[in-house]
Write a protein that holds these residues in place. Structure first.
Motif, PDB file in Angstrom:
ATOM      1  N   GLU A 173       0.457  -0.664  -0.172  1.00  0.00           N
ATOM      2  CA  GLU A 173      -0.616  -0.078   0.045  1.00  0.00           C
ATOM      3  C   GLU A 173       0.898   0.978  -0.399  1.00  0.00           C
ATOM      4  OE1 GLU A 173      -2.749  -0.266   3.417  1.00  0.00           O
ATOM      5  OE2 GLU A 173      -4.833  -2.109   2.074  1.00  0.00           O
ATOM      6  N   LYS A 174       2.359   0.942   0.317  1.00  0.00           N
ATOM      7  CA  LYS A 174       2.630   2.514   0.843  1.00  0.00           C
ATOM      8  C   LYS A 174       3.870   2.893  -0.347  1.00  0.00           C
ATOM      9  CE  LYS A 174       7.172  -0.038   1.317  1.00  0.00           C
ATOM     10  NZ  LYS A 174       8.138  -0.105   2.638  1.00  0.00           N
ATOM     11  N   ASN A 175       3.214   1.786  -1.756  1.00  0.00           N
ATOM     12  CA  ASN A 175       3.553   2.342  -2.839  1.00  0.00           C
ATOM     13  C   ASN A 175       2.083   2.868  -3.718  1.00  0.00           C
ATOM     14  OD1 ASN A 175       6.186   1.871  -3.040  1.00  0.00           O
ATOM     15  ND2 ASN A 175       6.638  -0.208  -3.535  1.00  0.00           N
ATOM     16  N   LYS A 179      -2.997   8.419  -2.325  1.00  0.00           N
ATOM     17  CA  LYS A 179      -2.697   8.336  -0.913  1.00  0.00           C
ATOM     18  C   LYS A 179      -4.270   7.854  -0.941  1.00  0.00           C
ATOM     19  CE  LYS A 179       0.078  11.996  -0.327  1.00  0.00           C
ATOM     20  NZ  LYS A 179       0.469  12.845   0.554  1.00  0.00           N
ATOM     21  N   ASN A 186       0.436   9.719  -4.691  1.00  0.00           N
ATOM     22  CA  ASN A 186       1.236   9.794  -3.804  1.00  0.00           C
ATOM     23  C   ASN A 186       2.465   9.797  -4.082  1.00  0.00           C
ATOM     24  OD1 ASN A 186       3.065   8.645  -1.721  1.00  0.00           O
ATOM     25  ND2 ASN A 186       1.699   6.169  -2.168  1.00  0.00           N
ATOM     26  N   ALA A 189       5.842   7.459  -3.203  1.00  0.00           N
ATOM     27  CA  ALA A 189       5.566   5.802  -3.990  1.00  0.00           C
ATOM     28  C   ALA A 189       7.135   5.529  -4.482  1.00  0.00           C
ATOM     29  CB  ALA A 189       4.484   5.790  -4.983  1.00  0.00           C
ATOM     30  N   GLU A 223       0.120   0.208   6.289  1.00  0.00           N
ATOM     31  CA  GLU A 223       0.236   0.730   4.840  1.00  0.00           C
ATOM     32  C   GLU A 223       1.432  -1.016   3.794  1.00  0.00           C
ATOM     33  OE1 GLU A 223       4.322   2.797   5.441  1.00  0.00           O
ATOM     34  OE2 GLU A 223       2.610   3.931   4.495  1.00  0.00           O
ATOM     35  N   ASP A 224       1.990  -1.608   5.065  1.00  0.00           N
ATOM     36  CA  ASP A 224       2.676  -2.605   4.468  1.00  0.00           C
ATOM     37  C   ASP A 224       1.937  -3.706   4.403  1.00  0.00           C
ATOM     38  OD1 ASP A 224       5.361  -0.775   4.598  1.00  0.00           O
ATOM     39  OD2 ASP A 224       5.416  -1.716   6.740  1.00  0.00           O
TER      40      ASP A 224
END
Length: 617
Positions: A173-175, A179, A186, A189, A223-224
């Motif tokens: 999710e962090k990528n 957002k 984002n 990312a 987010e991971d």
């Protein structure tokens, strides 16, 4: 498009000291590499492996892997700043730079012991090769429907690598491109940072890809966690950015105003071009500037000739493509080259037609597009060896033959069967009209629309074929003064008919007998009709395929490629672009052309380059 990290500061310094620079790459690189030289081992005097060496290795390895060099270099830069080693003596391998156990320039993680760890640490070429192997594995996720794809998924288009680059770092999710809190872009990312480096270190502008929050599924707590894609294909209006490090000899390009025409590949001779120029690539060899070492120098140079006769070397980022060519020595070979261009990663299905005449093949483009299949050509009595080899390269499991055994013999079908394909299928009637009817049945369109064109000439049917294919509309064939019975049967239940061609192709009797709402599209010549087709359907973007209107083979096999790219197919004389087509080019601001066939078939590079300047100036 995007700017991040300390490069922004360097760029502001450049803007202060070089305010008149329209093309800042070379000046930008000198400032950045000089000011940050102590940070990068490859830029140190006497370095065993220089930044130029790394540029060469990344470029050549990327090309060998079918990856745009700009993408490979930016991934390596984001991973390690082009640092295989941490120390200036280049003895201590770079390790764990991103806190994931990565090794070397590509920060390869080897948790499953797939690779030689000592070589990953000490052999930079090996590290690059493994890193690009992994990037290709991530690209294959798109082919398998695991991550999204963009447009026709051509490997040489930089934006098409967006999701593969995301996956190189992790489908987490962090990528996410947006957002999860507010749906804004984002920019932190991983892939966004890589694409920023592509732009900054090559001085090119990429297309901003359209994303919104609803296209991704998020875990509100973590987010991971794995990023879930609710949308697996994006159509982005083109043209997108083909790699500028894959030009071929003879390609026409347009220079960026303010760039420097150098007298040597190493940058000697400061000759700024105050205006934009049409130029020709003289040699597909890429040249590397070794005069200054900097990991920010991702571009290469090409040897070019301007229209006024001057020659010199120009940075790849300063060249905008106008014309390229896809061709072989024969029509059979050109069909193969078109297949390689449009189906770089292979195809499950191939459509096979007789290569010496057009009737059975005229209606084939929509069916080929439905199955994402290239159209290949064969002789009647024997499967053309080069075509057989291309079927193997594609990894096809199915071949659909269009036409009866008179066009493509039983011997050809038998040879295909002997290749142990999962299916060899023939769609062929007693006449060209019946073959078109059977193709329409296989297409299975439910749109209520049909296209009718003459079955006794090829230009009208082929000019409309990209639109028909893209929209799943069958192409049916008629006589000039009579609708054949197979065509009448195929037209049953159709509510909208597009009749292509004037009275010489389809006369008033035929038009009156067509069912439903009939819209006739015609011009005074094949070229005018082709122009009217593009205007009527408003099809294609600022790029086009170009084929001779005097023969059918290249337009036939190119029509499916045009449909895949959502582009027009322009018909031209072998050495002349007729006024109606010229007007279409100007009206639609078309400035990127792919010519189908060799110069002996279609030789309008110079004319197209001149026409392109109307929209590029």
């Amino acid at each position: 498009m995007r700017k991040v990290f300390s490069i922004v500061i360097v760029f502001l310094l450049v803007a202060t000291f070089f305010p008149q620079s329209s093309f800042a790459v070379e000046n930008f690189e000198k400032v950045s590499s000089l000011s940050l030289a102590s940070t990068y081992p490859c830029a140190q005097p006497g370095a065993k492996v220089t930044c130029s060496d790394i540029n060469v290795m990344l470029t050549e390895s990327a090309i060998a892997h079918g990856i745009p060099p700009e993408v490979a270099k930016a991934v390596a830069f984001r991973e390690s700043n082009w640092q295989q080693w941490e120390d200036n003596a280049q003895t201590i391998p770079t390790f764990n730079k991103n806190n994931d156990g990565g090794i070397g320039i590509m920060q390869v993680t080897d948790k499953s012991s797939r690779y030689d760890e000592e070589r990953l640490k000490n052999d930079i070429q090996y590290n690059i090769t493994i890193g690009l192997d992994i990037l290709n594995e991530k690209w294959d996720l798109g082919r398998r429907g695991v991550i999204p794809t963009i447009n026709d998924n051509s490997r040489d288009v930089i934006e098409n690598w967006y999701f593969a680059v995301l996956a190189y770092n992790g489908v987490v999710e962090k990528n996410s491109p947006t957002k999860k809190l507010d749906g804004s872009r984002n920019l932190s990312a991983y892939q966004e940072e890589v694409f920023t480096f592509i732009e900054d270190n090559n001085d090119i502008t990429l297309k901003t890809l359209p994303f919104n929050r609803e296209e991704f599924k998020y875990d509100p707590e973590d987010e991971d966690t794995t990023l879930i894609f609710n949308k697996l294909h994006y159509h982005v209006p083109g043209p997108l950015t083909k790699s500028k490090q894959l030009f071929s000899k003879g390609d026409k390009v347009y220079t960026v105003a303010g760039t420097n025409l150098r007298t040597s590949k190493d940058g000697a001779g400061h000759n700024p071009l105050s205006s934009r120029h049409v130029a020709e690539i003289l040699d597909e060899t890429v040249f590397y500037d070794t005069s200054l070492q900097s990991p920010f120098r991702h571009w290469v140079r090409y040897h070019i000739q301007l229209a006024d006769g001057r020659t010199g070397y120009v940075s790849s980022g300063a060249l905008e493509p106008i014309t390229s060519r896809v061709s072989g020595t024969t029509r059979f070979d050109t069909a193969i080259e078109i297949s390689k261009e449009g189906w770089q990663d292979g195809a499950d299905t191939v459509v096979l037609v007789f290569g010496r005449d057009f009737p059975d093949a005229l209606a084939g483009a929509p069916l080929a597009y439905k199955y994402n299949a290239p159209i290949l050509l064969t002789e009647t009595a024997k499967l053309t060896p080069a075509t057989k080899a291309e079927i193997k390269r594609l990894g096809a499991n199915r071949v659909i033959i269009l036409g009866s055994i008179v066009a493509v013999s039983q011997e050809v079908e038998n040879e295909l069967v002997s290749m142990n394909l999962k299916e060899v299928k023939r769609i062929g009637g007693k006449t060209r009209f019946e073959t078109a009817q059977l193709i329409a049945k296989e297409l299975g369109s439910t749109s209520g629309k049909a296209i009718v064109a003459t079955g006794f000439d090829f230009p009208d049917a082929l000019a409309v074929a990209p639109y028909a294919a893209r929209n799943g509309i069958p192409i049916l064939l008629s006589k000039a003064n009579e609708i054949p019975e197979p065509t009448k049967q195929a037209l049953k239940g159709k509510s909208t008919i597009y009749a292509i061609g004037g009275s010489g192709a389809l006369n008033a009797v035929v038009i009156e007998q067509l069912p439903g709402t009939v819209k006739q599209i015609a011009g005074g010549s094949r070229y005018e009709t082709a122009a009217e087709i593009i205007k009527f359907f408003d099809f294609g973007e600022q790029q086009a395929l170009v084929a001779t209107g005097e023969n059918y083979a290249d337009a036939l096999t190119g029509a499916v490629l045009a449909a895949k790219r959502n582009t027009s197919l322009l018909l031209v004389k072998p050495d002349n672009v007729y006024t109606p087509i010229e007007n279409i080019i100007k009206q639609r601001s078309i400035h990127n052309f792919t010519l189908l066939g060799g110069p002996d078939v279609v030789d309008v590079n110079n004319e197209l380059a001149e026409l392109a300047t109307y929209s590029l100036q």
